[in-house]
Design an enzyme around this catalytic site. Structure first.
Site, PDB file in Angstrom:
ATOM      1  N   HIS A  16       0.833  -1.207   0.000  1.00 36.59           N
ATOM      2  CA  HIS A  16       0.000   0.000   0.000  1.00 36.59           C
ATOM      3  C   HIS A  16       0.874   1.265   0.000  1.00 36.59           C
ATOM      4  O   HIS A  16       2.065   1.206  -0.307  1.00 36.59           O
ATOM      5  CB  HIS A  16      -0.995  -0.039   1.160  1.00 36.59           C
ATOM      6  CG  HIS A  16      -1.714  -1.352   1.247  1.00 36.59           C
ATOM      7  ND1 HIS A  16      -2.656  -1.753   0.339  1.00 36.59           N
ATOM      8  CD2 HIS A  16      -1.581  -2.390   2.131  1.00 36.59           C
ATOM      9  CE1 HIS A  16      -3.092  -2.969   0.646  1.00 36.59           C
ATOM     10  NE2 HIS A  16      -2.446  -3.377   1.726  1.00 36.59           N
ATOM     11  N   GLU A  31      -1.647   0.149   8.205  1.00 41.25           N
ATOM     12  CA  GLU A  31      -0.807  -0.900   7.625  1.00 41.25           C
ATOM     13  C   GLU A  31       0.291  -0.290   6.757  1.00 41.25           C
ATOM     14  O   GLU A  31       1.435  -0.755   6.773  1.00 41.25           O
ATOM     15  CB  GLU A  31      -1.663  -1.843   6.783  1.00 41.25           C
ATOM     16  CG  GLU A  31      -0.867  -2.938   6.079  1.00 41.25           C
ATOM     17  CD  GLU A  31      -1.690  -3.749   5.101  1.00 41.25           C
ATOM     18  OE1 GLU A  31      -1.123  -4.658   4.467  1.00 41.25           O
ATOM     19  OE2 GLU A  31      -2.909  -3.477   4.955  1.00 41.25           O
ATOM     20  N   HIS A  54       3.199  -6.969   4.141  1.00 46.19           N
ATOM     21  CA  HIS A  54       1.832  -6.565   4.482  1.00 46.19           C
ATOM     22  C   HIS A  54       1.525  -6.935   5.923  1.00 46.19           C
ATOM     23  O   HIS A  54       2.306  -7.608   6.596  1.00 46.19           O
ATOM     24  CB  HIS A  54       0.822  -7.271   3.566  1.00 46.19           C
ATOM     25  CG  HIS A  54       0.811  -6.776   2.162  1.00 46.19           C
ATOM     26  ND1 HIS A  54      -0.104  -5.868   1.696  1.00 46.19           N
ATOM     27  CD2 HIS A  54       1.614  -7.079   1.105  1.00 46.19           C
ATOM     28  CE1 HIS A  54       0.134  -5.615   0.412  1.00 46.19           C
ATOM     29  NE2 HIS A  54       1.170  -6.345   0.030  1.00 46.19           N
ATOM     30  N   GLU A 104       2.178 -11.679   5.224  1.00 53.32           N
ATOM     31  CA  GLU A 104       1.208 -10.998   6.089  1.00 53.32           C
ATOM     32  C   GLU A 104       1.737 -11.176   7.512  1.00 53.32           C
ATOM     33  O   GLU A 104       1.652 -12.254   8.097  1.00 53.32           O
ATOM     34  CB  GLU A 104      -0.182 -11.611   5.938  1.00 53.32           C
ATOM     35  CG  GLU A 104      -0.786 -11.464   4.553  1.00 53.32           C
ATOM     36  CD  GLU A 104      -1.384 -10.081   4.295  1.00 53.32           C
ATOM     37  OE1 GLU A 104      -1.309  -9.223   5.212  1.00 53.32           O
ATOM     38  OE2 GLU A 104      -1.929  -9.856   3.200  1.00 53.32           O
TER      39      GLU A 104
END
Length: 301
Positions: free
Chosen positions: A89, A126, A182, A264
């Site tokens: 992101h 995040e 992430h 993740e």
């Protein structure tokens, strides 16, 4: 020990020591004169070696004698290796919702250019987490000689880049390994980490078949290093308790032509995981684990 036979010779008669004493007395002044001449040449910049030859050198303590010398760049284990780190992101994505909603081709379908990502219940984004961990990973890898490139950074684009562009950055860099960092946004009680690896995709502009094998190796090593360094459990809601997931719907993986995985790092919506993800000391452990996995992969590849 005794000696016998034809090779034995009787000891020579002992001689008086007086002539030896006289000889040494005569040689000492000559030696002193020679030393004085040598010292004079040394002080006046003289060279005892013929022109065009190098003088023998003596290493100073700590330089070239194995005691405290810094290793040269060529001696570092990851010299010549290229790693692309993709911080998931972008902190500015929430200001550009229309741009990141644009659909892009991921080979076997279309997906959003990017998303805003998730955040903890207390509002820690995040996108901030991924940039922080990415910087820590880069520092660790560069210490071992790797060239590390980001898909974006704080001084880069205000949003994005899109998932297809992120894959292309790794491809153009001819990365030896690429990793997208992430944190998940699942339901409370779902905790732990998992690593996402590319499945076999051969459609449109995507062909992951050459990279599925090495990407799986990379994923296993990253999962092992991360688990060892952080103590974080494997996900209890994905990956069948092994921390490994294969997907074919992620453009960042589908369009990659170099070994690449996603991690993740934990579930930001779970209170236990969130307490870790928001700790700077813990994020350093996360970076250490990720880098250990990458180093292990690169040293075997």
């Amino acid at each position: 020990m005794s000696y016998a036979g034809p090779e034995f010779e009787p000891p020579a008669p002992r001689r008086s020591r007086r002539p030896l004493t006289v000889t040494l007395a005569a040689l000492v002044p000559v030696a002193l004169l020679g030393w004085a001449a040598y010292a004079h040449l040394g002080r006046s910049g003289g060279d005892a070696h013929p022109a065009g030859t190098a003088s023998p050198s003596v290493a100073a303590p700590g330089f070239g004698d194995g005691k405290g010398a810094s290793p040269s760049a060529s001696a570092l284990p990851l010299t010549g290796k290229v790693v692309v780190i993709d911080p998931g992101h972008n902190p500015g994505n929430f200001r550009h919702t229309a741009e990141i909603a644009r659909q892009v081709n991921v080979g076997n379908g279309h997906k959003e250019c990017d998303t805003t990502g998730t955040e903890t219940n207390a509002g820690y984004p995040e996108a901030e987490f991924t940039l922080d961990v990415s910087h820590r990973v880069r520092a660790l890898l560069e210490k071992q000689g790797a060239t590390v490139k980001f898909t974006h950074d704080k001084d880069g684009p205000a949003w994005g880049p899109c998932v297809d562009e992120r894959a292309e950055i790794g491809n153009k860099a001819h990365a030896d390994a690429a990793l997208s960092i992430h944190a998940d946004g699942s339901a409370p009680g779902n905790r732990g980490f998992h690593v996402i690896m590319p499945g076999a995709v051969h459609a449109g502009g995507a062909d992951t078949r050459p990279i599925t094998g090495p990407s799986r190796d990379l994923g296993k090593r990253v999962a092992s290093g991360y688990r060892h360094a952080t103590g974080e459990p494997f996900s209890n809601y994905l990956g069948d308790g092994a921390g490994l997931v294969t997907r074919t719907d992620l453009g960042g993986l589908n369009l990659s032509t170099v070994p690449k995985v996603f991690i993740e790092c934990g579930n930001m919506r779970d209170a236990t995981d969130a307490a870790e993800l928001t700790s700077a000391a813990w994020r350093q452990k996360a970076a250490q684990g990720i880098s250990e996995g990458i180093v292990s992969f690169l040293r075997e590849s």
